[in-house]
Design an enzyme around this catalytic site. Sequence first.
Site, PDB file in Angstrom:
ATOM      1  NE  ARG A 149      -3.370  -2.358   2.940  1.00 28.42           N
ATOM      2  CZ  ARG A 149      -3.403  -3.517   3.465  1.00 28.42           C
ATOM      3  NH1 ARG A 149      -2.423  -3.122   4.229  1.00 28.42           N
ATOM      4  NH2 ARG A 149      -4.433  -4.820   3.604  1.00 28.42           N
ATOM      5  CE  LYS A 173      -6.186  -0.556   4.395  1.00 27.01           C
ATOM      6  NZ  LYS A 173      -7.717  -1.094   3.918  1.00 27.01           N
ATOM      7  CG  HIS A 242      -4.992   0.242  -3.526  1.00 28.63           C
ATOM      8  ND1 HIS A 242      -4.169   1.138  -2.356  1.00 28.63           N
ATOM      9  CD2 HIS A 242      -5.149  -0.854  -3.787  1.00 28.63           C
ATOM     10  CE1 HIS A 242      -4.404  -0.335  -1.948  1.00 28.63           C
ATOM     11  NE2 HIS A 242      -5.542  -1.093  -2.256  1.00 28.63           N
ATOM     12  NE  ARG A 245      -3.116  -3.601  -1.151  1.00 26.53           N
ATOM     13  CZ  ARG A 245      -2.309  -4.275  -0.588  1.00 26.53           C
ATOM     14  NH1 ARG A 245      -1.543  -4.527  -0.023  1.00 26.53           N
ATOM     15  NH2 ARG A 245      -3.394  -5.036   0.677  1.00 26.53           N
ATOM     16  CG  HIS A 268      -6.423  -8.899   1.823  1.00 28.93           C
ATOM     17  ND1 HIS A 268      -6.232  -9.019   0.701  1.00 28.93           N
ATOM     18  CD2 HIS A 268      -5.849  -7.640   1.262  1.00 28.93           C
ATOM     19  CE1 HIS A 268      -6.189  -8.612  -0.189  1.00 28.93           C
ATOM     20  NE2 HIS A 268      -6.372  -7.244   0.345  1.00 28.93           N
ATOM     21  CE1 TYR A 277      -6.246  -7.627  -7.302  1.00 30.09           C
ATOM     22  CE2 TYR A 277      -6.581  -8.808  -4.629  1.00 30.09           C
ATOM     23  CZ  TYR A 277      -6.342  -7.427  -5.604  1.00 30.09           C
ATOM     24  OH  TYR A 277      -6.537  -6.329  -4.547  1.00 30.09           O
TER      25      TYR A 277
END
Length: 306
Positions: A149, A173, A242, A245, A268, A277
């Site tokens: 990110r 995150k 992004h 990414r 994730h 994806y």
Amino acid sequence: MPAELGEPVARFIEHLASERRQARLTCNHYRRDLLRLACYLQAQAATWAALDSHDLRGYVAELSRQGLGGRSIARHLSAIRRFYDYLNREGLARNNPALGVRAPKAPRRLPRVADVDQLNELLDGAADDDPLTIRDRAMFELLYSSGLRVSELTGVDLNDVRLDEGEIRVFGKGGKERLLPVGRKALQALRRWLAQRPAMAVDGELAMFLSQHGRRLSARSVQLRLARWGQLHGADQRLYPHLLRHSFASHLLESSGDLRAVQELLGHADIATTQVYTHLDFQHLAKVYDQSHPRAQRRPRSRSRG
């Protein structure tokens, strides 16, 4: 508009602004959404107190017919829900019709990805000894190499990169730490940047990527530099962090088929986030099939002439 419809909305907005300290933009959105419902009630000769869940579902259906998407309708329902909480406290209504009403499910947008060959050409670019260009190439190689990110990229410090081991430590995150592999091209670009970095850095600055003033580079600067890079090198779509990414994830999944590994690399928490994806990969396979299989597409039958 009758006062019995308009005045409660005005008092509610004043309540949000003065007592709840809501932002002006939020108040404006709530006012607009509630007045839209008030106009609907006026046309139905209805009142706030008379509105029930059945009526509200009819209103949601009307919004959908008018072209509003699921997210916009969900915002409307959020405003209505809060408004009726206020009306109940004020004794102007006895129920909250929005509690049992849901917005139509918004279709999930598939992320865009870049073509592998074009991305390789864009990252190779033209040789340039300008320090900022050397820095940019290192950043963009790292974004694509490790699927970072942009916030993770700008947060990288010097001691987070282990060139000899080909690894980088990032904090995603929630401050969750990940140790990621770094590809050969990205390692080469990083070594070249590190040779230039001391001449730009101010004393004590630990950030890997610096602005021309010697301080940590901002995410916005990375976005602008990547967009400019794409324009200079003839990209056929707008480049943004992004996108690299997404391309990292899609290209890796396309080659390996290992969804769990891609989930770990992206950081994730829920594999459902990564599964988008798999749809991208299927789109690629379907495209190849349509273009290659002799019976994939029906061709119009030629008419015989008698």
